[in-house]
Write a protein that holds these residues in place. Sequence first.
Motif, mmCIF file in Angstrom:
data_model
loop_
_atom_site.group_PDB
_atom_site.id
_atom_site.type_symbol
_atom_site.label_atom_id
_atom_site.label_comp_id
_atom_site.label_asym_id
_atom_site.label_seq_id
_atom_site.Cartn_x
_atom_site.Cartn_y
_atom_site.Cartn_z
ATOM 1 N N ALA A 162 1.036 -1.161 0.099
ATOM 2 C CA ALA A 162 0.066 0.019 -0.104
ATOM 3 C C ALA A 162 0.747 1.290 0.106
ATOM 4 O O ALA A 162 0.674 2.303 -0.836
ATOM 5 N N ARG A 163 1.983 1.173 0.635
ATOM 6 C CA ARG A 163 2.838 2.451 0.749
ATOM 7 C C ARG A 163 3.485 2.540 -0.430
ATOM 8 O O ARG A 163 3.696 3.629 -1.072
ATOM 9 N N PHE A 164 3.892 1.451 -1.211
ATOM 10 C CA PHE A 164 4.692 1.401 -2.446
ATOM 11 C C PHE A 164 3.572 2.203 -3.424
ATOM 12 O O PHE A 164 3.897 3.175 -4.461
ATOM 13 N N ASP A 165 2.151 1.929 -3.564
ATOM 14 C CA ASP A 165 1.151 2.201 -4.143
ATOM 15 C C ASP A 165 1.280 3.746 -4.023
ATOM 16 O O ASP A 165 0.755 4.618 -5.093
ATOM 17 N N LEU A 166 1.397 4.226 -3.054
ATOM 18 C CA LEU A 166 1.369 5.671 -2.679
ATOM 19 C C LEU A 166 2.580 6.416 -2.947
ATOM 20 O O LEU A 166 2.953 7.669 -2.729
ATOM 21 N N SER A 167 3.478 5.532 -3.590
ATOM 22 C CA SER A 167 4.994 6.199 -3.684
ATOM 23 C C SER A 167 5.760 6.570 -2.625
ATOM 24 O O SER A 167 6.562 7.458 -2.745
ATOM 25 N N ASP A 168 5.280 6.123 -1.376
ATOM 26 C CA ASP A 168 5.981 6.203 -0.355
ATOM 27 C C ASP A 168 7.218 4.977 -0.514
ATOM 28 O O ASP A 168 6.919 4.065 0.487
ATOM 29 N N PHE A 169 8.194 5.164 -1.049
ATOM 30 C CA PHE A 169 8.984 4.210 -1.147
ATOM 31 C C PHE A 169 9.940 3.722 0.107
ATOM 32 O O PHE A 169 10.263 2.488 0.508
ATOM 33 N N ALA A 170 10.199 4.760 0.867
ATOM 34 C CA ALA A 170 10.961 4.768 2.038
ATOM 35 C C ALA A 170 10.046 4.057 2.956
ATOM 36 O O ALA A 170 10.581 2.881 3.735
ATOM 37 N N GLY A 171 8.601 4.190 3.022
ATOM 38 C CA GLY A 171 7.755 3.663 3.948
ATOM 39 C C GLY A 171 7.584 2.375 3.509
ATOM 40 O O GLY A 171 7.491 1.315 4.493
ATOM 41 N N ALA A 172 7.697 2.025 2.255
ATOM 42 C CA ALA A 172 7.320 0.641 1.864
ATOM 43 C C ALA A 172 8.427 -0.185 2.198
ATOM 44 O O ALA A 172 8.311 -1.376 2.656
ATOM 45 N N ALA A 173 9.884 0.359 2.086
ATOM 46 C CA ALA A 173 10.962 -0.599 2.435
ATOM 47 C C ALA A 173 11.059 -0.977 3.797
ATOM 48 O O ALA A 173 11.391 -1.879 4.216
ATOM 49 N N GLY A 174 10.729 0.013 4.541
ATOM 50 C CA GLY A 174 10.328 -0.196 6.192
ATOM 51 C C GLY A 174 9.695 -1.288 6.442
ATOM 52 O O GLY A 174 9.848 -2.189 7.246
ATOM 53 N N ALA A 175 8.355 -1.185 5.837
ATOM 54 C CA ALA A 175 7.588 -2.331 5.766
ATOM 55 C C ALA A 175 7.725 -3.636 5.288
ATOM 56 O O ALA A 175 7.821 -4.654 6.074
ATOM 57 N N TYR A 176 8.624 -3.654 4.151
ATOM 58 C CA TYR A 176 8.975 -4.886 3.597
ATOM 59 C C TYR A 176 10.108 -5.448 4.336
ATOM 60 O O TYR A 176 10.432 -6.658 4.572
ATOM 61 N N GLU A 177 11.124 -4.570 5.169
ATOM 62 C CA GLU A 177 12.065 -5.081 6.176
ATOM 63 C C GLU A 177 11.408 -5.818 7.244
ATOM 64 O O GLU A 177 12.266 -6.907 7.533
ATOM 65 N N LYS A 178 10.380 -5.394 7.805
ATOM 66 C CA LYS A 178 9.607 -6.154 8.811
ATOM 67 C C LYS A 178 9.134 -7.540 8.168
ATOM 68 O O LYS A 178 9.395 -8.679 8.842
ATOM 69 N N ALA A 179 8.482 -7.424 6.992
ATOM 70 C CA ALA A 179 8.287 -8.685 6.341
ATOM 71 C C ALA A 179 9.344 -9.802 6.118
ATOM 72 O O ALA A 179 9.092 -10.861 6.585
ATOM 73 N N VAL A 180 10.621 -9.392 5.578
ATOM 74 C CA VAL A 180 11.422 -10.396 5.414
ATOM 75 C C VAL A 180 12.050 -10.913 6.614
ATOM 76 O O VAL A 180 12.656 -11.869 6.611
ATOM 77 N N ALA A 181 12.224 -9.955 7.758
ATOM 78 C CA ALA A 181 12.957 -10.488 8.788
ATOM 79 C C ALA A 181 11.544 -11.596 9.497
ATOM 80 O O ALA A 181 12.365 -12.635 10.180
ATOM 81 N N LEU A 182 10.610 -11.483 9.124
ATOM 82 C CA LEU A 182 9.624 -12.638 9.798
ATOM 83 C C LEU A 182 9.482 -13.770 8.642
ATOM 84 O O LEU A 182 9.113 -14.970 9.009
ATOM 85 N N SER A 183 9.862 -13.434 7.176
ATOM 86 C CA SER A 183 9.652 -14.534 6.258
ATOM 87 C C SER A 183 11.154 -14.565 5.671
ATOM 88 O O SER A 183 10.756 -14.027 4.274
ATOM 89 N N PRO A 184 11.980 -14.758 5.939
ATOM 90 C CA PRO A 184 13.291 -14.600 5.236
ATOM 91 C C PRO A 184 13.575 -15.486 4.000
ATOM 92 O O PRO A 184 14.549 -15.273 3.141
ATOM 93 N N ASP A 185 12.705 -16.744 4.047
ATOM 94 C CA ASP A 185 12.791 -17.534 2.709
ATOM 95 C C ASP A 185 11.846 -17.038 1.531
ATOM 96 O O ASP A 185 11.787 -18.023 0.741
ATOM 97 N N SER A 186 11.201 -15.720 1.589
ATOM 98 C CA SER A 186 10.454 -15.578 0.496
ATOM 99 C C SER A 186 11.342 -14.607 -0.396
ATOM 100 O O SER A 186 11.521 -13.640 -0.155
ATOM 101 N N ALA A 187 11.654 -15.163 -1.691
ATOM 102 C CA ALA A 187 12.276 -14.371 -2.807
ATOM 103 C C ALA A 187 11.319 -13.186 -3.172
ATOM 104 O O ALA A 187 11.980 -12.006 -3.537
ATOM 105 N N GLY A 188 10.230 -13.554 -3.114
ATOM 106 C CA GLY A 188 9.392 -12.198 -3.528
ATOM 107 C C GLY A 188 9.323 -11.328 -2.661
ATOM 108 O O GLY A 188 9.158 -9.962 -3.289
ATOM 109 N N LEU A 189 9.472 -11.389 -1.478
ATOM 110 C CA LEU A 189 9.565 -10.317 -0.701
ATOM 111 C C LEU A 189 10.908 -9.673 -0.692
ATOM 112 O O LEU A 189 11.042 -8.240 -0.459
#
Length: 312
Positions: free
Chosen positions: A80-107
């Motif tokens: 959702a943040r990426f959709d809003l062009s809030d790329f820094a915010g999107a990166a922060g959220a994805y960082e949380k996601a990959v920390a929880l799911s580190p085996d997801s290539a898509g993430l």
Amino acid sequence: MSESNKMAGGMTGTNRTILIAAFILLAAAIGYAIWRDSGPSAPDPVAQGTGAPSDQLAELEARTKREPNSAEAWTALGAARFDLSDFAGAAGAYEKAVALSPDSAGLWSALGEARVMGSDSDPMPAAGLEAFNRAIALDAKDPRARYFLAVKKDIGGDHKGAIEDWFALLADTPQGAPWEADLRRTIEQVGQIHKIDVAARLASTQPRPLTADEMPVAARAIPGPSRADMEAASQLPKGQQDQMIEGMVSGLEAKLKANPADVDRWIMLMRSRMTLGETAKAAQALKDGIAANPAAAGRLKAQAQLLGVPGA
């Protein structure tokens, strides 16, 4: 985009064009293309912008507070943040996601993309490259990571190497994928800029056929918005067009409440949400569809990956 139009810190117009093409590569989906091409009035999230409403964003942020250990929640917020062009915010959220799911290539590749798009001074920041390398280590076929790693070669001066990598990606591109034209255009443009003849090879390179799992629901005659539907919508004012499309989606949801075992309709719902640019809702549809049909999880995920649903 002309060479004189440069981003701050030295990102050239050529590099920006490549990155925009990469964004289209990821934002588009076969389901979106089928609905878009079915009529002249179908909404185009690339042209109109895919911003999520502020209340939806607030809801997603609240969900991450309620479910701080949910990779899906952080992924939806990142999308959702990426959709809003809030790329820094999107990166922060994805960082949380990959920390929880580190085996997801898509993430990992989504994180890399957000880091690249959020960089004003470096067209391929080290943090973005690291994320793409992590994605490739997990899945050598990840299209987003492959695209951007080829971009890195082009930026570094290895234009032939970049073109070779893009051709390899083109050969692996599923038949009918909406990013094919943009990928071909990128190869053509980079070839022209650096005087590399690609015309004959482009003409002879064809996308691969879809597998049964990849074939979009719409291509298998599952009911959905038809050409007649969209032609009828074209005669309506824009507000009524939006209502008509939303009515189709609401009808799908109502049928799924009555029969949550209908896997085809879950796929249609994901496709519709992606068409409307509602990526977080598409991700929720995937989650709900799997919860209702755990035996069909593989099929649902395969279709979601084809559609570009976040977290698939």
